[in-house]
Design an enzyme around this catalytic site. Structure first.
Site, PDB file in Angstrom:
ATOM      1  N   GLY A  91      -5.256   7.600   5.369  1.00  0.00           N
ATOM      2  CA  GLY A  91      -4.372   8.547   6.054  1.00  0.00           C
ATOM      3  C   GLY A  91      -3.105   8.827   5.262  1.00  0.00           C
TER       4      GLY A  91
ATOM      5  N   LYS B  77       0.825  -1.205   0.000  1.00  0.00           N
ATOM      6  CA  LYS B  77       0.000   0.000   0.000  1.00  0.00           C
ATOM      7  C   LYS B  77       0.867   1.267   0.000  1.00  0.00           C
ATOM      8  CE  LYS B  77      -3.071   0.640   3.456  1.00  0.00           C
ATOM      9  NZ  LYS B  77      -3.042   1.963   4.121  1.00  0.00           N
TER      10      LYS B  77
ATOM     11  N   ASP C 260       1.844  -1.245  11.844  1.00  0.00           N
ATOM     12  CA  ASP C 260       0.515  -1.705  11.430  1.00  0.00           C
ATOM     13  C   ASP C 260       0.260  -3.168  11.794  1.00  0.00           C
ATOM     14  OD1 ASP C 260      -0.053   0.783  10.386  1.00  0.00           O
ATOM     15  OD2 ASP C 260       0.672   0.282   8.389  1.00  0.00           O
TER      16      ASP C 260
HETATM   17  C1  S3P Z   1       2.660   4.661   6.216  1.00  0.00           C
HETATM   18  C2  S3P Z   1       3.230   4.979   7.411  1.00  0.00           C
HETATM   19  C3  S3P Z   1       2.692   4.533   8.718  1.00  0.00           C
HETATM   20  C4  S3P Z   1       1.676   3.417   8.590  1.00  0.00           C
HETATM   21  C5  S3P Z   1       0.730   3.654   7.440  1.00  0.00           C
HETATM   22  C6  S3P Z   1       1.478   3.779   6.129  1.00  0.00           C
HETATM   23  C7  S3P Z   1       3.269   5.182   4.972  1.00  0.00           C
HETATM   24  O1  S3P Z   1       2.096   5.645   9.347  1.00  0.00           O
HETATM   25  O2  S3P Z   1       0.937   3.266   9.776  1.00  0.00           O
HETATM   26  O3  S3P Z   1      -0.197   2.576   7.331  1.00  0.00           O
HETATM   27  O4  S3P Z   1       2.955   4.661   3.886  1.00  0.00           O
HETATM   28  O5  S3P Z   1       4.075   6.107   5.071  1.00  0.00           O
HETATM   29  P1  S3P Z   1       3.005   6.684  10.205  1.00  0.00           P
HETATM   30  O6  S3P Z   1       4.130   7.043   9.367  1.00  0.00           O
HETATM   31  O7  S3P Z   1       2.157   7.867  10.491  1.00  0.00           O
HETATM   32  O8  S3P Z   1       3.368   5.927  11.439  1.00  0.00           O
END
Ligand code: S3P
Length: 448
Positions: free
Chosen positions: A101, A28, A327
């Protein structure tokens, strides 16, 4: 999939041995980045193995709204065409990122750094998540919050500056999303942008920026790194191969460990060490996992993982490991429930601000299924029992990983485990139920 649609309960029951070879969907994190950078870079980027989950499709739509051409070919590959750094347009409508997010936070950096004015929105889960961590550095770079919901949350309108101010930004939390937003905001800056991280976080943005032609250097001393991006690179379209997502592989992997007699091969899994904390932890717990065909795939280390059912024992997971498995704690908590003795997971404060408050959601799911556990501050201690009663219904709180984790629990618990709504599984792993049932798992109900 929609958060306002009727809930789709899904039930998992004790299953016979799981077996087979499977390929989980593309990563992802890399999928989002391939569309952001492919849609920006001059010329054509062909992406193979893109995760076609809801979250990533929102990023594709958002990039199209900023002027990129993004299409899916009949063979399942994707093509993105951009206009080069500096070549993004103001969108005509609100960018709705749904549950994503990563998509919204990285896009805030990219768009603000291009001087765009954009209104961002998302579903009920995304509207609860903190955006101040992104806005703080972007404001230092000259961006202005025109409007936002209370607590610097979505919906939010952000106006980028005419000229991006070069910054050196020390991350106050170990977050690859914040690091990436700052680096992407520095792309159309006349000077250098530096991010300092005191603990390593996933480095896909840095790897992919270099792949597209950016001048980026990383200086590391102990666990601290200084990452410097030279502004206004000539980013040129490139081919991207997306390896399988270790965060999705975690579900069939833990299922195979827990269901007696199982043997499963997971193909092409990315094992970048900034993402491999779960593998390390499970190996410490006694998991039988063999790495085969180690190779590079799309600039990332990848291999096949052969997993066999194993007797697990509790371990202590140190807080500094959290960014490399952030995660994966929900599914680790499920593995820990079946392990002998206590598994102590330290330093989980970031779990509270994910798609749900994952610390609370995991604790409630464990309680609903008769698993003893303790929360002490930001630490979770699961008192493993080798047998798990199950029989509970778990509230997923619009969180795909809570849903999949507890369905894995139901495959090995005495009574079935039900999750109240499997709809959000489609955000990251639309074929989850089919893939798992193909291995022999008993999962009923329409997820995704
Ligand atoms: C991600 C970073 C992580 C992770 C998210 C994907 C990314 O979040 O939890 O599912 O792709 O950069 P954080 O960087 O805020 O911890």
């Amino acid at each position: 999939m929609s958060s306002s649609a009727e809930p789709l309960p899904v039930r998992a029951s004790r299953s016979p041995a799981l077996s087979g070879n499977v390929r989980v969907p593309g990563d992802k994190s890399i999928s989002h980045r391939s569309l952001l950078l492919g849609g920006l870079a001059r010329g054509e980027t062909r992406v193979t193995g893109l995760l076609e989950g809801e979250d990533v499709l929102r990023t594709a739509d958002a990039m199209r709204a900023l002027g990129a051409k993004i299409e899916r070919n009949e063979d399942g590959s994707w093509v993105a065409r951009g206009n080069g750094v500096g070549g993004l347009l103001n969108p005509e409508a609100v960018l709705d990122f749904g549950n994503a997010g990563t998509g919204v936070r990285l896009m805030m950096g990219l768009a603000a750094g291009h001087g765009l004015t954009v209104t961002y929105d998302g579903d009920a889960s995304l509207r609860k998540r903190p955006m101040g961590r992104i806005l703080t550095p972007l404001k230092q770079m000259g961006a202005r919050v025109v409007d936002c919901a209370e607590g610097e949350r979505l919906p939010l309108t952000l106006e980028g500056p005419q000229d991006v101010i070069p910054v050196t930004y020390r991350l106050p939390v170990a977050s690859a999303q914040v690091k990436s937003a700052v680096l992407l905001a520095g792309l159309d800056c006349a000077g250098d942008t530096t991010v300092i991280e005191s603990e390593p976080t996933r480095d896909h943005t840095e790897r992919m920026l270099v792949h597209f032609g950016a001048d980026l250097i990383r200086e590391t001393e102990g666990s601290e790194s200084r990452i410097t991006l030279k502004g206004r690179p000539d980013l040129v379209g490139r081919d991207v191969t997306v390896p399988a997502d270790p965060s999705s592989a975690a579900f069939p992997l833990v299922a195979a460990l827990l269901v007696e007699g199982s043997r499963v091969r997971l193909e092409n899994v990315m094992v970048n060490k900034t993402r491999a904390g779960l593998l390390t932890t499970l190996e410490e717990m006694g998991a039988k996992i063999t790495r085969e065909n180690e190779r590079e795939l799309g600039g990332e280390p990848a291999c096949d993982l052969v997993v066999e059912a194993s007797d697990l024992h509790g371990v202590e997971v140190p807080p500094e490991r959290a960014p490399s498995m952030i995660d994966e704690y929900p599914v680790l908590a499920v593995a820990a429930a079946f392990a002998k003795g206590d598994t102590i997971m330290r330093g989980l404060s970031e779990l509270r601000v994910k798609e749900s408050d994952r610390l609370a959601a995991v604790a409630a799911g464990l309680a609903a299924n008769g698993v003893r556990h303790t929360i002490e501050g930001d630490d979770l201690i699961v008192h493993g029992g080798e047998r798990v009663a199950g029989g509970g219904t778990v509230e997923t709180h619009l969180d795909h990983r809570i849903a999949m984790s507890f369905l894995v629990m139901g495959l090995a618990s005495e009574e079935p485990v039900t999750v109240d709504d499997g709809a959000m599984i489609a955000t990251s792993f639309p074929a989850f139920t089919d893939l798992m049932t193909g291995l022999g798992a008993k999962i009923e109900g329409a997820a995704g």
